[in-house]
Motif scaffolding. Structure first.
Motif, mmCIF file in Angstrom:
data_model
loop_
_atom_site.group_PDB
_atom_site.id
_atom_site.type_symbol
_atom_site.label_atom_id
_atom_site.label_comp_id
_atom_site.label_asym_id
_atom_site.label_seq_id
_atom_site.Cartn_x
_atom_site.Cartn_y
_atom_site.Cartn_z
ATOM 1 N N GLU A 33 37.567 -47.514 87.612
ATOM 2 C CA GLU A 33 37.001 -48.930 89.155
ATOM 3 C C GLU A 33 37.346 -47.330 90.185
ATOM 4 O OE1 GLU A 33 36.935 -51.860 88.911
ATOM 5 O OE2 GLU A 33 36.605 -51.919 87.205
ATOM 6 N N VAL A 34 36.457 -46.968 90.474
ATOM 7 C CA VAL A 34 36.762 -46.938 92.096
ATOM 8 C C VAL A 34 36.851 -47.911 93.048
ATOM 9 C CG1 VAL A 34 34.997 -45.886 93.894
ATOM 10 C CG2 VAL A 34 33.989 -45.374 91.923
ATOM 11 N N THR A 35 39.013 -47.179 94.102
ATOM 12 C CA THR A 35 39.446 -48.253 94.905
ATOM 13 C C THR A 35 39.458 -46.852 95.771
ATOM 14 O OG1 THR A 35 41.540 -47.412 93.459
ATOM 15 C CG2 THR A 35 40.279 -49.683 92.807
ATOM 16 N N ALA A 36 39.416 -45.821 95.845
ATOM 17 C CA ALA A 36 39.539 -44.892 97.326
ATOM 18 C C ALA A 36 40.484 -45.421 97.513
ATOM 19 C CB ALA A 36 38.674 -45.361 98.761
ATOM 20 N N LEU A 37 41.563 -44.561 96.879
ATOM 21 C CA LEU A 37 43.325 -44.612 97.926
ATOM 22 C C LEU A 37 43.408 -43.565 98.283
ATOM 23 C CD1 LEU A 37 45.623 -46.726 97.082
ATOM 24 C CD2 LEU A 37 46.422 -45.297 94.991
ATOM 25 N N GLY A 38 42.397 -42.883 98.381
ATOM 26 C CA GLY A 38 42.685 -41.340 99.061
ATOM 27 C C GLY A 38 42.109 -42.079 100.837
ATOM 28 N N LEU A 39 41.922 -42.906 100.702
ATOM 29 C CA LEU A 39 40.393 -42.703 102.386
ATOM 30 C C LEU A 39 41.341 -42.644 103.547
ATOM 31 C CD1 LEU A 39 38.146 -43.433 103.530
ATOM 32 C CD2 LEU A 39 38.061 -46.060 103.383
ATOM 33 N N PHE A 47 48.317 -45.772 102.886
ATOM 34 C CA PHE A 47 47.225 -46.070 101.912
ATOM 35 C C PHE A 47 46.422 -46.713 102.902
ATOM 36 C CE2 PHE A 47 49.648 -45.635 97.932
ATOM 37 C CZ PHE A 47 49.160 -44.582 97.787
ATOM 38 N N HIS A 48 45.153 -46.831 103.013
ATOM 39 C CA HIS A 48 44.011 -47.730 103.641
ATOM 40 C C HIS A 48 44.846 -49.080 103.141
ATOM 41 C CE1 HIS A 48 40.905 -49.796 105.538
ATOM 42 N NE2 HIS A 48 40.700 -48.481 106.200
ATOM 43 N N PRO A 49 44.702 -49.896 103.680
ATOM 44 C CA PRO A 49 44.970 -52.177 103.434
ATOM 45 C C PRO A 49 44.176 -52.546 102.128
ATOM 46 C CG PRO A 49 45.426 -51.519 106.049
ATOM 47 C CD PRO A 49 44.880 -50.076 105.076
ATOM 48 N N GLN A 50 42.602 -51.619 102.276
ATOM 49 C CA GLN A 50 41.665 -52.270 101.623
ATOM 50 C C GLN A 50 41.610 -51.397 100.198
ATOM 51 O OE1 GLN A 50 39.258 -55.276 101.783
ATOM 52 N NE2 GLN A 50 39.476 -54.289 99.955
ATOM 53 N N SER A 51 41.816 -50.692 100.446
ATOM 54 C CA SER A 51 41.979 -49.200 98.878
ATOM 55 C C SER A 51 43.374 -50.044 98.093
ATOM 56 C CB SER A 51 42.387 -47.648 99.895
ATOM 57 O OG SER A 51 41.160 -47.607 100.374
ATOM 58 N N VAL A 52 44.102 -50.220 98.801
ATOM 59 C CA VAL A 52 45.611 -50.975 98.582
ATOM 60 C C VAL A 52 44.978 -52.486 97.078
ATOM 61 C CG1 VAL A 52 48.348 -52.022 98.410
ATOM 62 C CG2 VAL A 52 47.018 -50.125 99.078
ATOM 63 N N GLU A 53 44.218 -53.057 98.551
ATOM 64 C CA GLU A 53 43.968 -54.040 97.204
ATOM 65 C C GLU A 53 43.311 -54.619 96.144
ATOM 66 O OE1 GLU A 53 40.831 -57.941 98.492
ATOM 67 O OE2 GLU A 53 42.141 -56.766 99.829
#
Length: 303
Positions: A33-39, A47-53
């Motif tokens: 799953e691509v979640t871009a946690l490092g964005l 962490f970016h809120p959307q990446s956390v979600e």
């Protein structure tokens, strides 16, 4: 016996489930799953809120999958890497995951990331006595010089450059200057090689794209060889396309369409620095190494 591992990377979260049969591990489930946690982690140290979600939703999906095999979440080997080492709010996020999903997440240091990545590669196939492995993640790239029999990591460096970070550098017009600074900051002599083993999402996806695959198939990609010249020609083609065009022409990309150019340019830059003539793609890596090892050694745990 079943065993599972999860790799929480800076761009993707990966799940591997294997069954042991006759002293060998049989792969029964492999999810990404691509979640871009490092964005934006470099900019905000969080962490970016959307990446956390997105990351929590991915882990919730994996919880459902592993419990469907009658496995306990606390038995799953879960590691987190560079973005989680940098983000100041990673402990709070991982505490929430522990309380709600039961996963015990261990942040590993760069040395551990290199060790288990190389171990995963070397445990899966026969290789020359000495190899160099390149692992392009979302926020960092590991270069690992390895003796394969017996297995030992001779040297490793962690470059603070990955597909997500480099995407930001490209947007800011800083990619070339940032890479030049990195190349001046490390000694690459031991890693020089004509044949570079490449793991992780950017390079495995590029391997699938070059093969013309519409959907990712690890068996078709694993151990494929790409010459440096063919790689350069393919990148020249990518640079002329925007994200929407890439998504349309290469459906195998999925969410990686946003970061694949940066990942490709990073791979090319490092390859040229090392004097590489060909890349060999391996679909194995960190999650395989931790699963085959059965756990994380204390020396590799981030304090």
């Amino acid at each position: 016996m079943l065993r599972a591992s999860i790799d929480i990377g800076s761009n993707t979260i990966l799940l591997l489930v294997c069954r042991q049969r006759d002293h060998a591990w049989e792969e029964i489930l492999n999810e990404s799953e691509v979640t871009a946690l490092g964005l934006d982690v470099d900019k905000n140290q969080k962490f970016h809120p959307q990446s956390v979600e997105d990351s929590f939703n991915a882990l919730r999906k994996y919880h459902r999958l592993v419990t469907g095999f009658s496995m306990k979440p606390e038995e799953v080997i879960v590691t987190a890497t560079e973005a989680s080492r940098v983000a100041t709010d990673s402990p709070a996020f991982f505490k929430k995951v522990k309380e709600e999903l039961g996963f015990n997440i261990q942040i590993i240091n760069a040395k551990g990331e290199a060790y288990y990545t190389a171990f995963g590669v070397c445990s899966s196939t026969e290789l020359p006595e000495t190899i160099t492995v390149m692992d392009i993640g979302g926020a960092s790239t590991e270069l690992i010089n390895v003796t394969t029999s017996p297995f030992a990591v001779r040297e490793t460096i962690s470059l603070p450059a990955g597909s997500v970070r480099c995407t930001e550098w490209l947007k800011q017009g800083q990619f070339e200057s940032k890479m030049q600074t990195l190349f001046e900051s490390f000694d690459f002599s031991i890693y020089k090689t004509e044949h570079l083993i490449c793991v992780a999402g950017s390079m495995t996806t590029l391997g699938a794209m070059i093969k013309g695959l519409k959907t990712f198939n690890a068996q078709d990609v694993d151990r494929s060889i790409i010459s440096l010249e063919a790689f350069k020609k393919f990148i020249s083609k990518l640079e002329k396309q925007n994200t929407d065009q890439l998504s349309q022409d290469y459906p195998v990309l999925g969410k990686r369409a946003k970061t694949i150019k940066a990942g490709a340019l990073l791979g090319l830059s490092v390859g040229e620095k090392l004097g590489v003539k060909s890349f060999e793609i391996s679909t194995k890596g960190l999650r395989y190494g931790t699963l085959f090892s059965g756990g994380i050694n204390n020396e590799f745990k981030q304090l």
